[in-house]
Design a protein around this motif. Structure first.
Motif, PDB file in Angstrom:
ATOM      1  N   GLN A 133       0.845  -1.189   0.000  1.00 51.35           N
ATOM      2  CA  GLN A 133       0.000   0.000   0.000  1.00 51.35           C
ATOM      3  C   GLN A 133       0.883   1.241   0.000  1.00 51.35           C
ATOM      4  N   SER A 134       0.537   2.210  -0.856  1.00 54.03           N
ATOM      5  CA  SER A 134       1.293   3.461  -0.898  1.00 54.03           C
ATOM      6  C   SER A 134       0.331   4.633  -0.869  1.00 54.03           C
ATOM      7  N   THR A 135       0.872   5.830  -0.796  1.00 51.69           N
ATOM      8  CA  THR A 135       0.019   7.020  -0.746  1.00 51.69           C
ATOM      9  C   THR A 135      -0.724   7.244  -2.050  1.00 51.69           C
ATOM     10  N   ASN A 136      -0.225   6.649  -3.159  1.00 55.06           N
ATOM     11  CA  ASN A 136      -0.827   6.841  -4.474  1.00 55.06           C
ATOM     12  C   ASN A 136      -1.615   5.631  -4.967  1.00 55.06           C
ATOM     13  N   GLY A 137      -1.815   4.645  -4.114  1.00 59.59           N
ATOM     14  CA  GLY A 137      -2.520   3.429  -4.508  1.00 59.59           C
ATOM     15  C   GLY A 137      -1.815   2.215  -3.956  1.00 59.59           C
ATOM     16  N   ARG A 138      -1.404   1.320  -4.862  1.00 61.09           N
ATOM     17  CA  ARG A 138      -0.635   0.155  -4.447  1.00 61.09           C
ATOM     18  C   ARG A 138       0.548  -0.030  -5.377  1.00 61.09           C
ATOM     19  N   ASP A 139       1.688  -0.344  -4.783  1.00 57.60           N
ATOM     20  CA  ASP A 139       2.888  -0.614  -5.557  1.00 57.60           C
ATOM     21  C   ASP A 139       3.017  -2.112  -5.780  1.00 57.60           C
ATOM     22  N   LEU A 140       3.085  -2.509  -7.035  1.00 61.57           N
ATOM     23  CA  LEU A 140       3.238  -3.915  -7.384  1.00 61.57           C
ATOM     24  C   LEU A 140       4.674  -4.173  -7.796  1.00 61.57           C
ATOM     25  N   LYS A 141       5.334  -5.073  -7.101  1.00 59.30           N
ATOM     26  CA  LYS A 141       6.654  -5.500  -7.540  1.00 59.30           C
ATOM     27  C   LYS A 141       6.453  -6.651  -8.501  1.00 59.30           C
ATOM     28  N   LEU A 142       6.920  -6.476  -9.733  1.00 60.50           N
ATOM     29  CA  LEU A 142       6.685  -7.437 -10.802  1.00 60.50           C
ATOM     30  C   LEU A 142       7.992  -8.080 -11.241  1.00 60.50           C
ATOM     31  N   SER A 143       7.915  -9.361 -11.567  1.00 60.76           N
ATOM     32  CA  SER A 143       9.085 -10.043 -12.120  1.00 60.76           C
ATOM     33  C   SER A 143       8.690 -10.800 -13.378  1.00 60.76           C
ATOM     34  N   TYR A 144       9.605 -10.816 -14.337  1.00 59.62           N
ATOM     35  CA  TYR A 144       9.395 -11.497 -15.604  1.00 59.62           C
ATOM     36  C   TYR A 144      10.744 -12.018 -16.066  1.00 59.62           C
ATOM     37  N   LYS A 145      10.738 -12.857 -17.067  1.00 63.02           N
ATOM     38  CA  LYS A 145      11.993 -13.412 -17.564  1.00 63.02           C
ATOM     39  C   LYS A 145      12.911 -12.279 -18.020  1.00 63.02           C
ATOM     40  N   GLY A 146      14.050 -12.189 -17.363  1.00 64.44           N
ATOM     41  CA  GLY A 146      15.020 -11.180 -17.764  1.00 64.44           C
ATOM     42  C   GLY A 146      14.948  -9.877 -17.010  1.00 64.44           C
ATOM     43  N   GLY A 147      14.014  -9.729 -16.059  1.00 65.34           N
ATOM     44  CA  GLY A 147      13.964  -8.454 -15.352  1.00 65.34           C
ATOM     45  C   GLY A 147      12.856  -8.341 -14.331  1.00 65.34           C
ATOM     46  N   SER A 148      12.752  -7.164 -13.760  1.00 66.08           N
ATOM     47  CA  SER A 148      11.717  -6.863 -12.771  1.00 66.08           C
ATOM     48  C   SER A 148      11.524  -5.355 -12.721  1.00 66.08           C
ATOM     49  N   ASN A 149      10.386  -4.917 -12.224  1.00 63.34           N
ATOM     50  CA  ASN A 149      10.161  -3.498 -11.983  1.00 63.34           C
ATOM     51  C   ASN A 149       9.027  -3.324 -10.982  1.00 63.34           C
ATOM     52  N   VAL A 150       8.796  -2.075 -10.614  1.00 57.48           N
ATOM     53  CA  VAL A 150       7.722  -1.734  -9.683  1.00 57.48           C
ATOM     54  C   VAL A 150       6.762  -0.797 -10.398  1.00 57.48           C
ATOM     55  N   VAL A 151       5.482  -1.111 -10.333  1.00 57.69           N
ATOM     56  CA  VAL A 151       4.452  -0.290 -10.964  1.00 57.69           C
ATOM     57  C   VAL A 151       3.466   0.164  -9.897  1.00 57.69           C
ATOM     58  N   THR A 152       3.207   1.448  -9.843  1.00 53.58           N
ATOM     59  CA  THR A 152       2.193   1.979  -8.934  1.00 53.58           C
ATOM     60  C   THR A 152       0.843   1.970  -9.625  1.00 53.58           C
ATOM     61  N   VAL A 153      -0.160   1.390  -8.961  1.00 54.02           N
ATOM     62  CA  VAL A 153      -1.517   1.328  -9.518  1.00 54.02           C
ATOM     63  C   VAL A 153      -2.412   2.263  -8.714  1.00 54.02           C
ATOM     64  N   PRO A 154      -2.762   3.438  -9.261  1.00 55.36           N
ATOM     65  CA  PRO A 154      -3.656   4.352  -8.558  1.00 55.36           C
ATOM     66  C   PRO A 154      -5.055   3.744  -8.403  1.00 55.36           C
ATOM     67  N   PRO A 155      -5.839   4.224  -7.428  1.00 53.09           N
ATOM     68  CA  PRO A 155      -7.163   3.642  -7.163  1.00 53.09           C
ATOM     69  C   PRO A 155      -8.133   3.737  -8.334  1.00 53.09           C
ATOM     70  N   ASN A 156      -7.986   4.753  -9.204  1.00 49.87           N
ATOM     71  CA  ASN A 156      -8.965   4.960 -10.287  1.00 49.87           C
ATOM     72  C   ASN A 156      -8.603   4.249 -11.586  1.00 49.87           C
ATOM     73  N   VAL A 157      -7.521   3.469 -11.603  1.00 49.83           N
ATOM     74  CA  VAL A 157      -7.084   2.794 -12.834  1.00 49.83           C
ATOM     75  C   VAL A 157      -7.997   1.603 -13.132  1.00 49.83           C
ATOM     76  N   PRO A 158      -8.454   1.438 -14.388  1.00 47.47           N
ATOM     77  CA  PRO A 158      -9.297   0.288 -14.718  1.00 47.47           C
ATOM     78  C   PRO A 158      -8.540  -1.029 -14.584  1.00 47.47           C
ATOM     79  N   ILE A 159      -9.161  -1.981 -13.892  1.00 47.97           N
ATOM     80  CA  ILE A 159      -8.592  -3.315 -13.702  1.00 47.97           C
ATOM     81  C   ILE A 159      -9.618  -4.308 -14.216  1.00 47.97           C
ATOM     82  N   VAL A 160      -9.218  -5.145 -15.165  1.00 42.24           N
ATOM     83  CA  VAL A 160     -10.162  -6.036 -15.837  1.00 42.24           C
ATOM     84  C   VAL A 160      -9.570  -7.430 -16.007  1.00 42.24           C
ATOM     85  N   THR A 161     -10.435  -8.363 -16.345  1.00 47.94           N
ATOM     86  CA  THR A 161     -10.022  -9.677 -16.806  1.00 47.94           C
ATOM     87  C   THR A 161     -10.890 -10.030 -17.998  1.00 47.94           C
ATOM     88  N   PHE A 162     -10.473 -11.009 -18.776  1.00 53.46           N
ATOM     89  CA  PHE A 162     -11.217 -11.358 -19.981  1.00 53.46           C
ATOM     90  C   PHE A 162     -12.474 -12.167 -19.671  1.00 53.46           C
TER      91      PHE A 162
END
Length: 204
Positions: A133-162
């Motif tokens: 949890q952060s002041t701007n939403g939630r910080d997601l620490k992500l990992s993938y083949k060959g790297g990683s990064n952190v993405v902040t997801v603000p509360p108003n961002v659309p989140i969907v699934t198929f």
């Protein structure tokens, strides 16, 4: 075939459709975002966000899917997601949309690469290692083949699934996201289609 199996198969097809959206082949297809303004048989007229109108041929065998809304709280460690994000002046990534993949589609389009949703836009398809949890939403620490990064997801961002959709859902007034190949000037042939359904607009 049971409904559960059919639904699972449809979600898998939709997930692999997103892989086609995310992974840019040697000849990159065109991503078309806009609204259906008319329909003539298999041909849709799409008024794009860029302001022009194009014709898109959607063959009967082209996969059509939709998206449904999820909550930020649905994203937990171990979830596999795809997120478009912008890079700020500080180099940090802020999500503009998030797609939550079903477990059966884990690994789809995995990686971090440029995206065309806006200036300094990127796409990351990766595993969620942690959620903070952060002041701007939630910080997601992500990992993938060959790297990683952190993405902040603000509360108003659309989140969907198929979710499954049909060609009959492609009606005038619906918003769409289409991956297509150019056929002739101002016309395209669709490879994959995601259509607005139940008021949920494809955010990718």
């Amino acid at each position: 075939m049971t409904f559960r199996i059919k639904l699972g198969a449809a979600l898998m097809a939709a997930a692999f459709a997103n892989a086609a959206f995310a992974q840019a082949p040697a000849t990159t297809p065109t991503r078309i975002r806009g609204e259906i303004v008319s329909q003539n048989g298999d041909t849709l007229k799409i008024h794009r966000r860029s302001g022009d109108t194009v014709s898109v041929d959607v063959k009967p065998d082209v996969r059509v899917s939709a998206v449904k809304t999820m909550q930020l709280s649905d994203i937990k460690p171990g979830t596999f997601i795809g997120t478009a994000a912008t890079t700020g002046a500080d180099g940090k990534l802020t999500a503009t949309e998030v797609v939550v993949f079903p477990e059966s589609a884990r690994g789809t389009g995995e990686g971090h690469y440029a995206w065309d949703l806006g200036p300094k836009s990127s796409m990351t398809n990766a595993n969620v290692d942690s959620v903070v949890q952060s002041t701007n939403g939630r910080d997601l620490k992500l990992s993938y083949k060959g790297g990683s990064n952190v993405v902040t997801v603000p509360p108003n961002v659309p989140i969907v699934t198929f979710t499954p959709a049909e060609h009959s859902d492609l009606t005038t007034g619906k918003k769409v996201f289409i991956v297509a190949t150019p056929a002739s000037q101002g016309s395209y042939v669709a490879q994959r289609v995601v259509v607005e359904k139940d008021g949920v607009v494809p955010p990718m």
